[in-house]
Structure formats: structure tokens, C-alpha cells
Write an enzyme that holds these catalytic residues in place. Structure first.
Site, mmCIF file in Angstrom:
data_model
loop_
_atom_site.group_PDB
_atom_site.id
_atom_site.type_symbol
_atom_site.label_atom_id
_atom_site.label_comp_id
_atom_site.label_asym_id
_atom_site.label_seq_id
_atom_site.Cartn_x
_atom_site.Cartn_y
_atom_site.Cartn_z
ATOM 1 N N ASN A 114 0.741 -1.073 0.029
ATOM 2 C CA ASN A 114 0.095 0.020 -0.004
ATOM 3 C C ASN A 114 0.850 1.232 -0.076
ATOM 4 O O ASN A 114 2.033 1.380 0.630
ATOM 5 C CB ASN A 114 -0.857 -0.087 1.211
ATOM 6 N N HIS A 116 0.659 5.238 1.280
ATOM 7 C CA HIS A 116 -0.059 6.225 2.040
ATOM 8 C C HIS A 116 0.548 7.690 2.136
ATOM 9 O O HIS A 116 1.891 7.656 2.480
ATOM 10 C CB HIS A 116 -0.062 5.593 3.433
ATOM 11 N N SER A 143 4.514 7.031 2.498
ATOM 12 C CA SER A 143 5.289 5.708 2.915
ATOM 13 C C SER A 143 4.758 4.703 1.985
ATOM 14 O O SER A 143 3.428 4.820 1.814
ATOM 15 C CB SER A 143 4.727 5.218 4.378
ATOM 16 N N ASP A 152 -3.141 0.524 8.129
ATOM 17 C CA ASP A 152 -1.861 1.473 7.547
ATOM 18 C C ASP A 152 -0.605 1.362 8.838
ATOM 19 O O ASP A 152 0.235 2.033 8.873
ATOM 20 C CB ASP A 152 -1.992 2.979 7.750
#
Ligand code: GRF
Length: 219
Positions: A114, A116, A143, A152
Site C-alpha cells: 500500500n 499512504h 510511505s 496503515d
């Protein structure tokens, strides 16, 4: 899922989106000269512009409406079926605005990335640009991390940071962060595709070295 074999077959990637898809575009553009291929793009929003971007690049797309399911788990089961048709090596979340169930995360453990828009672990969740401004922060960033059951909160792989200028507002920060994202994300995906990156016991390793909590700056 198969293991990436960078010597022969490019790493097969499925990208999940919900919106504009500028990170998807950066990943598609970089894939041309890289060691991975995007084989499918899935959106939970019918009007996500990222679906049009994928179609223009002749990449298979699928819309799965989360509102048609009674629970997060049922939606995620449909996602798993759609993803496993491709049997990808890697799943990349690029502005996918759904929290994934533990079942999904466990099914693809160590295979989901992911991006972020904050310097995690600071500012998980949404609306990060306005929140860093409201807090009077001096710097902000982006990030890339492995996805785990903690929102997250998975191990950080790479970060890039920017100085917050007195002239910045949420829109300018979003723009400046996106520019950094478009460089960072394809780079991390290519590390994974080359077999250089792995997650083990909730920690991230690059070339066998444990990545520090305050993750490396891209070179
Ligand atoms: C990016 O800021 C990313 O960090 C966050 O969602 C946004 C997606 O933007 N997860 P786009 O759809 O790739 O333009």
C-alpha cells in the site's frame, strides 16, 4: 501464488483502485521498462478514472460494487475470486479506499503493498494533508508498506519526505506528495518483482537486510 522469477516471467501484478489512478498510471508507465506487468485492475467504484486509464492500456478491468455485499468479508471473498483468476505474484493498493478484512490480508500475506500519504506511523487514516497542516508540522511525506491486519500499520518499506512550505495548503501538498509517490511506488514494486523484498514475521527485508522502522529514502 507463484514466486516472482525475474529471470524469466515478469512479476504479475493486480492493482486495486477506487479513484483517479495517477499512481496506477505511474506504475503502468514504468512497467514498460521494468520487471513487472499489471495484468488486472479492480475498482470498487464504477466511475473510477483509473479504470479508463487501464482500458486505454489494454489491461483487464473489473468493477466490484462493495454495496452489493452484506459484509466486508463477503465483498473481500468476491475480490479474492477476481484476483485469483489472475494468480498474481503481487497485489498493489493504489488509492483503494476500502479497509480489507483479516481474511483477505491473511490470504495474501506478504503479497500486498500500500502507499499512504504520510510519514507513517504518523497520520494513518484519511485527510492526511490537512491534518499535518493543522498540526503545524514542518515536514510531510509518503510511505510504502506491506499490508497487515493493522490499518496503515504494516512494516514500512520506503518513505520520501518533503518540507512543508509556508505557502502550502492541502491541495498543494497533495500535488507535491503525488509527484513523489509516482517515483517511489514503481521503484518498490520493481524491488518486489526482482525478489529483493519480502515480509517475514511482520518485518520488511530488502536484500536480506531488515528495513529500519524509519525506512530508507529512495536513491
Ligand atoms: C494517493 O495519495 C495514495 O497515497 C493514497 O491514495 C491516493 C491515490 O491517488 N493511498 P491516485 O488515485 O493514485 O491519484
Amino acid at each position: 501464488m507463484q514466486k516472482p522469477d525475474s529471470q524469466t516471467t515478469p512479476c504479475s501484478v493486480v492493482v486495486l483502485i477506487s479513484g483517479n489512478g495517477s499512481n496506477l498510471q505511474a506504475l503502468m508507465d514504468s512497467s514498460i521498462d521494468s520487471n513487472y506487468r499489471i495484468n488486472k485492475v479492480i475498482s470498487n467504484k464504477a466511475d473510477a478514472y483509473g479504470l479508463s486509464r487501464a482500458e486505454q492500456a489494454n489491461i483487464a478491468t473489473q468493477f466490484i460494487d462493495h454495496r452489493q455485499f452484506n459484509s466486508r468479508e463477503e465483498f473481500d471473498s468476491a475480490l479474492i475470486v477476481a484476483i485469483d483468476e489472475i494468480k498474481p505474484d503481487l497485489i498493489v493498493l493504489a488509492g483503494f479506499m476500502r479497509i480489507l478484512s483479516n481474511k483477505f490480508v491473511r490470504h495474501y500475506s506478504g503479497k500486498v503493498l500500500n502507499i499512504h500519504p504520510s510519514l507513517l506511523p504518523a497520520y494513518p487514516g484519511t485527510n492526511t494533508h490537512q491534518r499535518v497542516l493543522d498540526a503545524g508540522e514542518k515536514e510531510h511525506g509518503v510511505s510504502v508498506h506491506f499490508v497487515t491486519e493493522e490499518l496503515d500499520g504494516g512494516p514500512i518499506i520506503a518513505q520520501d519526505r518533503i518540507e512543508i512550505l509556508s505557502s502550502d495548503n492541502a491541495e498543494s501538498l497533495s500535488h507535491r506528495i503525488h509527484t513523489r509517490e509516482h517515483i517511489l511506488y514503481p521503484r518498490v514494486v520493481s524491488w518486489f518483482a526482482a525478489g529483493r523484498l519480502r515480509m517475514d514475521a511482520n518485518q520488511a527485508y530488502l536484500d536480506g537486510e531488515l528495513l529500519p522502522a524509519a525506512a530508507i529514502k529512495p536513491t
